[in-house]
Design a protein around this motif. Structure first.
Motif, PDB file in Angstrom:
ATOM      1  N   PRO A 355      -0.751 -22.917 -29.884  1.00  0.00           N
ATOM      2  CA  PRO A 355      -1.428 -21.527 -29.954  1.00  0.00           C
ATOM      3  C   PRO A 355      -1.801 -20.568 -29.270  1.00  0.00           C
ATOM      4  O   PRO A 355      -1.869 -19.401 -28.949  1.00  0.00           O
ATOM      5  CB  PRO A 355      -2.379 -22.174 -31.630  1.00  0.00           C
ATOM      6  N   SER A 356      -2.801 -21.312 -28.208  1.00  0.00           N
ATOM      7  CA  SER A 356      -2.985 -20.627 -26.801  1.00  0.00           C
ATOM      8  C   SER A 356      -1.960 -19.767 -26.084  1.00  0.00           C
ATOM      9  O   SER A 356      -2.288 -18.593 -25.579  1.00  0.00           O
ATOM     10  CB  SER A 356      -3.787 -21.261 -25.986  1.00  0.00           C
ATOM     11  N   GLY A 357      -1.065 -20.098 -26.772  1.00  0.00           N
ATOM     12  CA  GLY A 357       0.315 -19.139 -26.242  1.00  0.00           C
ATOM     13  C   GLY A 357       1.085 -20.316 -24.455  1.00  0.00           C
ATOM     14  O   GLY A 357       2.035 -20.045 -23.902  1.00  0.00           O
ATOM     15  N   ARG A 358       0.586 -21.733 -24.756  1.00  0.00           N
ATOM     16  CA  ARG A 358       0.362 -22.644 -22.756  1.00  0.00           C
ATOM     17  C   ARG A 358       1.558 -23.519 -23.788  1.00  0.00           C
ATOM     18  O   ARG A 358       2.414 -23.550 -24.579  1.00  0.00           O
ATOM     19  CB  ARG A 358      -0.549 -23.246 -22.626  1.00  0.00           C
ATOM     20  N   CYS A 359       3.201 -23.566 -23.141  1.00  0.00           N
ATOM     21  CA  CYS A 359       3.745 -24.450 -23.040  1.00  0.00           C
ATOM     22  C   CYS A 359       3.500 -25.880 -22.398  1.00  0.00           C
ATOM     23  O   CYS A 359       2.569 -25.429 -21.363  1.00  0.00           O
ATOM     24  CB  CYS A 359       4.895 -24.773 -22.207  1.00  0.00           C
ATOM     25  N   ILE A 360       3.243 -26.671 -23.180  1.00  0.00           N
ATOM     26  CA  ILE A 360       2.687 -28.479 -21.973  1.00  0.00           C
ATOM     27  C   ILE A 360       3.895 -28.812 -21.326  1.00  0.00           C
ATOM     28  O   ILE A 360       2.848 -30.075 -20.727  1.00  0.00           O
ATOM     29  CB  ILE A 360       1.571 -29.355 -23.199  1.00  0.00           C
ATOM     30  N   GLN A 361       5.289 -28.617 -21.182  1.00  0.00           N
ATOM     31  CA  GLN A 361       6.224 -29.361 -20.213  1.00  0.00           C
ATOM     32  C   GLN A 361       5.470 -29.491 -19.426  1.00  0.00           C
ATOM     33  O   GLN A 361       4.907 -28.702 -18.640  1.00  0.00           O
ATOM     34  CB  GLN A 361       7.383 -28.536 -20.622  1.00  0.00           C
ATOM     35  N   ALA A 362       5.388 -31.123 -18.639  1.00  0.00           N
ATOM     36  CA  ALA A 362       5.333 -31.295 -17.651  1.00  0.00           C
ATOM     37  C   ALA A 362       6.133 -31.349 -16.282  1.00  0.00           C
ATOM     38  O   ALA A 362       6.021 -31.198 -15.159  1.00  0.00           O
ATOM     39  CB  ALA A 362       4.545 -33.052 -17.462  1.00  0.00           C
ATOM     40  N   LEU A 363       7.151 -31.613 -16.796  1.00  0.00           N
ATOM     41  CA  LEU A 363       8.200 -32.281 -15.674  1.00  0.00           C
ATOM     42  C   LEU A 363       9.194 -30.516 -15.652  1.00  0.00           C
ATOM     43  O   LEU A 363       9.655 -30.112 -16.516  1.00  0.00           O
ATOM     44  CB  LEU A 363       9.701 -32.922 -15.892  1.00  0.00           C
ATOM     45  N   ASP A 364      10.229 -30.481 -14.516  1.00  0.00           N
ATOM     46  CA  ASP A 364      10.239 -29.174 -14.824  1.00  0.00           C
ATOM     47  C   ASP A 364      12.035 -29.212 -13.971  1.00  0.00           C
ATOM     48  O   ASP A 364      12.451 -29.529 -12.961  1.00  0.00           O
ATOM     49  CB  ASP A 364       9.685 -28.056 -12.964  1.00  0.00           C
ATOM     50  N   TYR A 365      12.796 -29.448 -14.790  1.00  0.00           N
ATOM     51  CA  TYR A 365      13.966 -29.770 -15.196  1.00  0.00           C
ATOM     52  C   TYR A 365      14.965 -28.754 -13.952  1.00  0.00           C
ATOM     53  O   TYR A 365      15.967 -29.165 -14.219  1.00  0.00           O
ATOM     54  CB  TYR A 365      14.511 -30.189 -16.108  1.00  0.00           C
ATOM     55  N   THR A 366      14.172 -27.315 -14.595  1.00  0.00           N
ATOM     56  CA  THR A 366      15.306 -26.198 -13.661  1.00  0.00           C
ATOM     57  C   THR A 366      15.359 -26.527 -12.779  1.00  0.00           C
ATOM     58  O   THR A 366      16.387 -25.990 -11.659  1.00  0.00           O
ATOM     59  CB  THR A 366      14.677 -25.022 -14.546  1.00  0.00           C
ATOM     60  N   HIS A 367      14.435 -26.650 -11.568  1.00  0.00           N
ATOM     61  CA  HIS A 367      14.740 -26.703 -10.482  1.00  0.00           C
ATOM     62  C   HIS A 367      13.702 -27.661  -9.921  1.00  0.00           C
ATOM     63  O   HIS A 367      13.253 -28.942  -9.706  1.00  0.00           O
ATOM     64  CB  HIS A 367      13.005 -24.944  -9.575  1.00  0.00           C
ATOM     65  N   ARG A 368      14.999 -28.734  -9.491  1.00  0.00           N
ATOM     66  CA  ARG A 368      15.140 -30.238  -8.881  1.00  0.00           C
ATOM     67  C   ARG A 368      14.916 -29.801  -7.419  1.00  0.00           C
ATOM     68  O   ARG A 368      15.233 -29.171  -6.862  1.00  0.00           O
ATOM     69  CB  ARG A 368      16.348 -30.665  -9.750  1.00  0.00           C
ATOM     70  N   ASN A 369      14.328 -31.371  -7.524  1.00  0.00           N
ATOM     71  CA  ASN A 369      14.410 -31.400  -5.924  1.00  0.00           C
ATOM     72  C   ASN A 369      15.622 -31.923  -4.618  1.00  0.00           C
ATOM     73  O   ASN A 369      17.120 -32.197  -5.449  1.00  0.00           O
ATOM     74  CB  ASN A 369      14.056 -32.871  -5.448  1.00  0.00           C
ATOM     75  N   GLU A 370      15.603 -31.599  -3.708  1.00  0.00           N
ATOM     76  CA  GLU A 370      17.582 -31.200  -3.368  1.00  0.00           C
ATOM     77  C   GLU A 370      18.148 -33.003  -3.240  1.00  0.00           C
ATOM     78  O   GLU A 370      19.503 -32.489  -3.593  1.00  0.00           O
ATOM     79  CB  GLU A 370      16.961 -31.466  -1.553  1.00  0.00           C
ATOM     80  N   ASP A 371      17.529 -34.250  -3.945  1.00  0.00           N
ATOM     81  CA  ASP A 371      17.833 -35.679  -4.031  1.00  0.00           C
ATOM     82  C   ASP A 371      18.295 -35.372  -5.478  1.00  0.00           C
ATOM     83  O   ASP A 371      18.142 -36.739  -6.008  1.00  0.00           O
ATOM     84  CB  ASP A 371      17.297 -36.462  -3.203  1.00  0.00           C
ATOM     85  N   GLY A 372      18.271 -34.280  -6.490  1.00  0.00           N
ATOM     86  CA  GLY A 372      18.013 -34.728  -7.803  1.00  0.00           C
ATOM     87  C   GLY A 372      16.913 -35.118  -8.239  1.00  0.00           C
ATOM     88  O   GLY A 372      16.964 -34.971  -9.408  1.00  0.00           O
ATOM     89  N   SER A 373      15.975 -35.415  -7.741  1.00  0.00           N
ATOM     90  CA  SER A 373      14.953 -35.507  -9.285  1.00  0.00           C
ATOM     91  C   SER A 373      14.231 -34.412  -9.114  1.00  0.00           C
ATOM     92  O   SER A 373      14.239 -33.767  -8.970  1.00  0.00           O
ATOM     93  CB  SER A 373      13.541 -36.607  -7.874  1.00  0.00           C
ATOM     94  N   VAL A 374      13.441 -35.195 -10.022  1.00  0.00           N
ATOM     95  CA  VAL A 374      12.916 -33.929 -11.024  1.00  0.00           C
ATOM     96  C   VAL A 374      11.214 -34.115 -10.515  1.00  0.00           C
ATOM     97  O   VAL A 374      10.294 -35.034 -10.535  1.00  0.00           O
ATOM     98  CB  VAL A 374      12.709 -34.213 -12.322  1.00  0.00           C
TER      99      VAL A 374
END
Length: 564
Positions: A355-374
């Motif tokens: 309801p406050s408008g926030r998304c609580i997703q913790a891991l950013d799968y869209t922008h991965r590190n160079e080694d592929g980790s999240v």
């Protein structure tokens, strides 16, 4: 030549399949928000063609025979895992698992199983299940299923053999503690239904407690039934909703549960994704059960998805207090899409916003590190939001509780006893020698029971390292790397001897903690999941804190007000 003709035949069939996929993909882009549709369509067709020709060449020339289903499945899984862990392909053979996750129902014997050594064991038969009625006990080792040996068989495969259509028979050969010869057990499979609410009851005068373990398609109904029973028969004025360890499930069931406590028309959650037509706002659509009752939602790091919708909604609307540890942080929504040959794609189609408008997703799968980790959402991208009363809350990392409770960690020796299954084994041994025990409220282990346990593990091989020992080992290794060890070797060895653990001493030192774990396991053997929850509540610090807050109206209300 014959092999080549077969390959040509397969290839022509695959060409038709690829063309069908391409047509579908081309059509699918017309409903998205992507402005580069033409370029994307070309890339899609190009890469599907590359994949198809690559597979054709593999099938023609690879030195060993290729199993088409296996190699394609490997490719599909690798492609999907590069997106996120929730987008998965479910072949026809696994569709029953999806049904179980969404409905809590499956055809089988009704027991939790797990691997132990070379075999799979019965960890716990469900209360009232065919397994229990057939006489299976916790600790029974499954040697054969319908005459097929299960030695070295993965537990997943054992599970598939145990499942089947209701009213069909499965024959097991088991090895049991106290029995000299294997036993043959015949079980008639039934439709197994796991309740989303394994237990509810009164924990103090006018304070109810509801444990919610999953969000299957009956979760809302089960919670409402429990709440109504507690209100009508126990006159509760407040409730503790326990979502610890709840991994989530159906979003609509989370909406139904929130609906019980907030006014009709109140926004509960919204979803937004690539396909604009699928964006949706979920509001309370029926009259509430109670909008005045005090609520405390208990969560931990394993409370995810739908659990976070409920906890986040209650927090954002200042409808109650969230207590425990920060939640998992899964703000992604999955949708199932039917595929050819009865397969299913479970695909992430949106993010959800409380309801406050926030998304609580913790891991950013869209922008991965160079080694592929999240990585986690960086602090620089964390945004502040406000609750209905104006309290500050934040996105990007699960739901942070209003009242934080530090998790109680077990000692190393207790953890070792659990990991090695010695507490599980002793509980089975205890039941073998004690057909009955007192009621859950009255059950208590004695000093004699503890001495029996000490005797039981006296010939067992187990060891552990305390955190102090681990830190000291790291210090010694660092001193060797930095060339200081020779100068300090004598002192370091004295420290090592000083802090070396003593199993006998630790068993006595952590006696109460060990006894509590043993008692919990024994209660599970006699009174199943419901009894274990009832027993666990008695010594639960988080439940105790919830009760304390619910009995202190001033403190409860103060937590829900913004801080200056």
């Amino acid at each position: 030549m014959k092999r080549f003709k077969n390959i040509i035949k397969i290839s022509s069939q695959q060409t038709a399949t690829i063309l069908a996929i391409v047509m579908f993909v081309l059509m699918s882009f017309t409903v998205t928000r992507d402005s580069k549709t033409t370029d994307n369509n070309f890339e899609t067709v190009k890469n599907l063609d590359i994949f198809y020709t690559l597979y054709k060449e593999l099938n023609l020339y690879y030195v060993d025979p290729i199993v088409p289903g296996d190699i394609i499945k490997t490719g599909i899984d690798a492609m999907l895992i590069s997106l996120d862990p929730y987008t998965v392909y479910i072949p026809e053979s696994k569709v029953e698992d999806l049904k179980f996750m969404t409905t809590g129902q499956y055809g089988g014997i009704g027991a939790v199983i797990r691997r132990k050594g070379d075999y799979t064991i019965i960890y716990q038969p469900y209360e009232g299940s065919p397994a229990l009625e057939a006489g299976l006990l916790a600790g029974d080792i499954i040697l054969e299923i319908d005459g097929k040996s299960t030695k070295d068989m993965p537990s997943e495969q054992v599970s598939e053999l145990l499942r089947g259509e209701p009213e069909t028979i499965v024959e097991l050969k088991i090895e049991r503690l106290g029995e000299e010869k294997p036993l043959d057990v015949e079980i008639t499979r039934q439709e197994i239904k796991r309740n989303s609410v394994p237990y509810y009851g009164l924990i103090e005068d006018k304070i109810g407690y509801i444990a919610l373990s999953s969000f299957t398609n009956t979760a809302g109904t089960e919670v409402k039934d429990a709440l109504m029973d507690l209100k009508e028969n126990h006159n509760i004025e407040s409730v503790v909703l326990d979502l610890r360890g709840n991994p989530g499930g159906l979003l609509i069931e989370a909406v139904k549960i929130c609906n019980m406590f907030v006014d009709k028309g109140e926004l509960i959650v919204s979803t937004r994704g690539k396909v604009a037509q699928w964006d949706k706002e979920y509001t309370a659509f029926t009259e509430p059960v109670d909008t005045e009752m005090k609520i405390i939602v208990i969560v931990n790091s394993s409370s995810a998805s739908a659990s976070e919708i409920v906890a986040g909604c209650i927090q954002d609307l200042d409808r109650g207090i969230v207590l425990g540890q920060r939640t998992f942080g899964k703000g992604l929504v999955q949708t199932t899409r039917e595929l050819s040959y009865n397969g299913i794609l479970k695909v992430t189609t949106a993010k959800y916003y409380i309801p406050s408008g926030r998304c609580i997703q913790a891991l950013d799968y869209t922008h991965r590190n160079e080694d592929g980790s999240v990585g986690h959402i960086p602090d620089s991208l964390i945004t502040e939001f406000t609750t209905k009363n104006g309290r500050k809350v934040y996105d990007g990392g699960g739901v942070s509780p209003d009242v934080k409770i530090e998790i109680e960690k077990l000692s190393m020796i207790t953890s070792s006893l659990i990991i090695k299954d010695f507490i599980f084994d002793y509980a089975n041994f205890f039941k073998l020698n004690n057909p009955t025990i007192s009621d859950v409220d009255e059950f208590k282990l004695t000093d004699k029971d503890f001495e029996d346990f000490i005797s039981f593990i006296s010939d067992k091989d187990f060891d552990y390292k305390t955190k102090t020992e681990q830190s000291l080992d790291e210090l010694i290794e660092a001193s060797k790397d930095e060339k200081y060890f020779e100068d300090a070797e004598e002192e370091l060895n004295i420290l090592k001897d000083k802090f070396a653990h003593d199993k006998e001493k630790d068993l006595r030192l952590f006696k109460d903690e060990i006894l509590e774990q043993i008692a919990q396991e024994i209660i599970l053997k006699y009174y199943h999941e419901k009894g274990a929850i009832m027993f666990g509540i008695k010594n639960d610090t988080e439940v105790a804190k919830a009760v304390e807050l619910l009995k202190n109206e001033n403190e409860y209300n103060l937590i829900l007000q913004p801080k200056n």
